[in-house]
Design a protein around this motif. Structure first.
Motif, PDB file in Angstrom:
ATOM      1  N   ILE A  61      -1.813   7.505   4.882  1.00 53.95           N
ATOM      2  CA  ILE A  61      -1.566   6.252   5.602  1.00 53.95           C
ATOM      3  C   ILE A  61      -1.355   5.162   4.563  1.00 53.95           C
ATOM      4  O   ILE A  61      -2.288   4.729   3.902  1.00 53.95           O
ATOM      5  N   SER A  62      -0.114   4.768   4.393  1.00 58.91           N
ATOM      6  CA  SER A  62       0.212   3.700   3.447  1.00 58.91           C
ATOM      7  C   SER A  62       0.579   2.457   4.241  1.00 58.91           C
ATOM      8  O   SER A  62       1.727   2.020   4.265  1.00 58.91           O
ATOM      9  N   SER A  63      -0.403   1.921   4.897  1.00 57.94           N
ATOM     10  CA  SER A  63      -0.224   0.673   5.639  1.00 57.94           C
ATOM     11  C   SER A  63      -1.587   0.032   5.796  1.00 57.94           C
ATOM     12  O   SER A  63      -2.617   0.653   5.550  1.00 57.94           O
ATOM     13  N   PHE A  88      -7.811  11.840   5.530  1.00 52.34           N
ATOM     14  CA  PHE A  88      -6.922  10.689   5.556  1.00 52.34           C
ATOM     15  C   PHE A  88      -6.923  10.068   4.164  1.00 52.34           C
ATOM     16  O   PHE A  88      -7.976   9.690   3.639  1.00 52.34           O
ATOM     17  N   VAL A  89      -5.752   9.970   3.554  1.00 60.95           N
ATOM     18  CA  VAL A  89      -5.590   9.328   2.251  1.00 60.95           C
ATOM     19  C   VAL A  89      -4.901   7.995   2.522  1.00 60.95           C
ATOM     20  O   VAL A  89      -3.796   7.948   3.045  1.00 60.95           O
ATOM     21  N   VAL A  90      -5.589   6.901   2.172  1.00 56.68           N
ATOM     22  CA  VAL A  90      -5.190   5.556   2.582  1.00 56.68           C
ATOM     23  C   VAL A  90      -4.912   4.703   1.343  1.00 56.68           C
ATOM     24  O   VAL A  90      -5.702   4.700   0.387  1.00 56.68           O
ATOM     25  N   PRO A 107      -6.845  -0.176   6.908  1.00 57.67           N
ATOM     26  CA  PRO A 107      -7.949   0.778   6.931  1.00 57.67           C
ATOM     27  C   PRO A 107      -8.556   1.075   5.566  1.00 57.67           C
ATOM     28  O   PRO A 107      -9.417   1.930   5.450  1.00 57.67           O
ATOM     29  N   ALA A 108      -8.126   0.372   4.506  1.00 56.46           N
ATOM     30  CA  ALA A 108      -8.621   0.648   3.156  1.00 56.46           C
ATOM     31  C   ALA A 108     -10.136   0.506   3.054  1.00 56.46           C
ATOM     32  O   ALA A 108     -10.771   1.192   2.258  1.00 56.46           O
ATOM     33  N   ASN A 109     -10.729  -0.358   3.868  1.00 56.82           N
ATOM     34  CA  ASN A 109     -12.168  -0.588   3.760  1.00 56.82           C
ATOM     35  C   ASN A 109     -13.002   0.598   4.242  1.00 56.82           C
ATOM     36  O   ASN A 109     -14.215   0.595   4.117  1.00 56.82           O
ATOM     37  N   TYR A 110     -12.376   1.635   4.761  1.00 51.42           N
ATOM     38  CA  TYR A 110     -13.138   2.779   5.240  1.00 51.42           C
ATOM     39  C   TYR A 110     -13.400   3.826   4.169  1.00 51.42           C
ATOM     40  O   TYR A 110     -14.011   4.855   4.442  1.00 51.42           O
ATOM     41  N   GLY A 111     -12.969   3.593   2.938  1.00 51.74           N
ATOM     42  CA  GLY A 111     -13.203   4.541   1.851  1.00 51.74           C
ATOM     43  C   GLY A 111     -14.666   4.770   1.559  1.00 51.74           C
ATOM     44  O   GLY A 111     -15.036   5.813   1.035  1.00 51.74           O
TER      45      GLY A 111
END
Length: 189
Positions: A61-63, A88-90, A107-111
């Motif tokens: 997911i690149s958004s 999921f790779v974000v 969604p980057a903060n879900y790492g």
């Protein structure tokens, strides 16, 4: 850009090239402008479910956005929670900002919230952080993110000059995340 490239496509000579007995495709999807701002979580979840129903185990997911965190939370939390067997790779985002579970960059903060989410930052060729790449506790790993040689959607690339099937100026965390996605595919293979 929207399209599916089979594993025999000349554009599929990336991280996964040379893997034998692995049926894979490169699929690119871009939602319409109206879809990006929808609050219908189930339409986004339905798109992810279509991929999963088709046998996809790893989704890039690149958004994302720091501007619509609540809407993005509605989109991604159900997917990350219910599809816990999918990786999921974000991309981390390109705002030169700290990203943590408490930041609004989704969604980057879900790492650092979900075991099935890897958030990817961007580096330069010398492994230093690319100045615009987001950083912080939610960023799990980084990969090269400047002038990446990649398939060009719809033949709008700049190399080679006669076919324009490739682009050598793809930059940002959206260029870094597919590399990590490819390595995840190799590990799975």
């Amino acid at each position: 850009a929207v399209g599916i490239l089979s594993s025999n496509s000349p554009q599929m000579k990336g991280i996964l090239s040379g893997v034998r007995n692995l049926n894979y495709t490169l699929e690119m999807r871009r939602p319409t402008f109206a879809t990006v701002f929808t609050t219908d979580a189930w339409s986004v979840f339905a798109e992810i479910n279509k991929l999963v129903g088709g046998g996809v185990d790893i989704i890039n997911i690149s958004s994302g956005s720091p501007y619509l965190p609540l809407i993005h939370d509605i989109w991604f939390v159900p997917a990350f929670t219910l599809l816990h067997d999918i990786l999921f790779v974000v991309s981390a985002g390109n705002d030169d900002a700290g990203v943590s579970r408490f930041s609004g960059q989704t969604p980057a903060n879900y790492g650092d919230n979900f075991n099935n989410v890897i958030t990817v930052g961007a580096t330069l060729i010398d492994d230093t952080r690319f100045s615009f790449s987001n950083f912080g506790s939610a960023v799990n790993i980084a990969a090269p993110g400047l002038s990446i040689y990649a398939p060009a959607p719809r033949g709008k690339g700049n190399f080679p000059a006669d076919t324009k099937d490739y682009d050598n100026s793809f930059s940002g965390t959206s260029a870094s995340a597919p590399m990590v996605t490819g390595v995840a595919g190799l590990i799975k293979a």
